[in-house]
Design a protein around this motif. Structure first.
Motif: not given
Ligand SMILES: Cc1ncc(C[n+]2csc(CCOP(=O)(O)OP(=O)(O)O)c2C)c(N)n1
Ligand code: SF4
Lengths: 171, 277
Positions: B175-177, B210-215, B218-220, B243-245
């Motif tokens: 998984r990556t971001f 999903r503008p909330d996903e701009r965050e 800071n979560m990954v 889920g953010f690893n």
């Protein structure tokens, strides 16, 4: 900001050139993106910024002539992230973005570029590297000043959300 | 400093001249940067790479690269890619998808592509929404995501792509971001180079629906553990993470499936015989 491992003038020039080129390409890309989304004012602004960065890239190319400048892979640049410090982050964009907001992002990018060279200047003892780093830091400082001057034309934050003719989530 | 000279390709050699029409800020732009950089890093010529997709914003990907490509039908990219790779094992095959394309309509193909373990890389740009069709919830959407199209949320348990990939036999799971371009580039290189079916989930924000996903930026956080070759261990880790690893979570040792056609690839008579009435 990283930059500490730059060991030769050639490596420094490779970084400086990549930085300007990436900034130019990014602004050109953003100008096309804003044209696609019919934000013409911002498209023009990004074109202007691209020209400035392009001019700087050409100047560095002149300096590179006859020098031993290595090719550096995309993962091997000595900046902190994967992107050059002077490139705007594609993730910060918004199709209704105002020129003021775009200029604030450009300002932050120029400040990062300045910090990159200023940091290198502080850390290195190599005379050749210091000479170039000082020169590039000064040029980036001039870019910072230029963006500040541009910003004066847009003193107020201009929220364009109300102009959204196709708001998301209301389908 | 690793300086490889002379390099054969730059990332721009893998980009086409077509302007992406994704919304400004969309995570898929970052994915395009990572994929083209990864391809430059590997040095495979663009003409030896095929980029296959289905339908969705993310599936516009092939048009934006300079490789061979096929923008297929919704949910069927893996079927197409499997056929291509078995017939042309010399090609590097990348499959680009979204969470709707890959896990809703294409869900069954996902299971069997993992099970078959054909040597290709499946990249899903997961934005937990159907972007192209204006914001319907997808299989990975949180149950309480409230929107005009799903008032109060769906209340449904989200699909867990990484665990399902593992359980179905994928040989590489990561998984990556999208916004972490360096990490994403490295993982794509590793995924392509690992034999068998590699699955990479890229958390890629849909900034419009999903503008909330701009965050997410800071979560990954990086996975705290090294990849394992034990699927049970990997599954336990993935099931219990937030889920953010981000990172490579599993690297298996299964032998890729090559199919029988490979030996006779290019021999039209073999196909004529097979399909003769
Ligand atoms: C057979 C078929 N069913 C439905 C659709 C409508 N459709 C187009 S894209 C899409 C979902 C796309 O979502 P996703 O794969 O998550 O991609 P995104 O747009 O978010 O990148 C759907 C349902 C279609 N094109 N074809
Ligand atoms: S709708 Fe969402 S996924 Fe589609 S291009 Fe726009 S931001 Fe990206």
């Amino acid at each position: 900001m990283s930059g500490g491992d730059i060991a030769t003038v050639g490596e420094l020039l490779a970084h400086a050139h990549a930085m300007e080129l990436e900034a130019q390409e990014r602004y050109e890309f953003l100008a096309r993106q804003m044209e696609t989304h019919n934000n013409r004012e911002l498209a023009r602004l990004f074109q202007t910024l691209a020209r400035v960065e392009g001019k700087h890239a050409r100047e560095i190319e002149e300096r590179m002539k006859g020098m031993d400048v290595p090719e550096i892979g995309p993962l091997d640049f000595r900046w902190e992230g994967a992107e050059s410090p002077e490139a705007l982050d594609l993730g910060d964009m918004d199709y209704l973005m105002s020129p003021r907001r775009a200029l604030l992002l450009a300002l932050a990018a120029e400040q990062r570029a300045h910090a990159f060279f200023a940091g290198l200047l502080e850390r290195t003892a190599d005379e050749g590297i210091r000479r170039f780093a000082a020169e590039f830091a000064e040029e980036e400082r001039e870019h910072v000043d230029r963006v500040h001057r541009e910003l004066r034309k847009y003193p107020e934050e201009d929220d364009r959300r109300h102009e959204d003719m196709d708001p998301a989530g209301e389908g | 400093m690793t300086v490889q000279t002379p390099r054969r390709y730059k990332a721009s050699d893998f980009k086409s001249d077509i302007n992406p029409i994704w919304c400004p800020g969309c995570g898929d732009y970052h994915v395009l940067l990572s994929v083209t950089r990864a391809l430059a890093e590997m040095g495979t010529p663009p003409e030896d790479i095929a980029v296959i997709s289905g339908i969705g914003c993310s599936s516009r990907f092939p048009a934006y690269t300079n490789c061979y490509g096929f923008h297929g039908v919704h949910g069927r990219s893996l079927a197409l890619a499997t056929g291509l790779k078995v017939a042309r094992p010399d090609l590097t095959v990348l499959v680009m998808s979204g969470d709707g394309d890959g896990f809703s309509i294409g869900g069954n193909h996902f299971l069997h592509a993992c099970r078959r373990n054909v040597d290709m890389t499946y990249i899903v740009m997961d934005n937990r929404v159907y972007g192209m069709t204006k914001g319907q919830p997808s299989p990975t959407t949180e149950p309480d995501w409230d929107s005009a199209l799903s008032p109060g949320g769906t209340g449904l348990s989200p699909f867990h792509p990484l665990v399902i990939a593992l359980a179905s036999g994928a040989n590489f799971v990561a998984r990556t971001f999208s916004g972490d371009i360096r990490n994403a580039t490295r993982i794509i290189v590793e995924a392509v180079q690992h034999p068998g079916f590699s699955f990479v989930e890229i958390l890629s924000p849909c900034v419009t629906f999903r503008p909330d996903e701009r965050e997410w930026k800071n979560m990954v956080h990086p996975a705290a553990v090294e990849p394992t070759d034990d699927p049970a261990r990997a599954a336990r880790r993935i099931m219990t993470d937030d889920g953010f690893n981000v990172g490579v979570l599993y690297k298996g040792r299964r032998k890729p499936f090559a199919g029988q056609v490979a030996a006779e690839a290019g021999d039209a008579a073999v196909f004529d015989e097979e399909f003769a009435l």
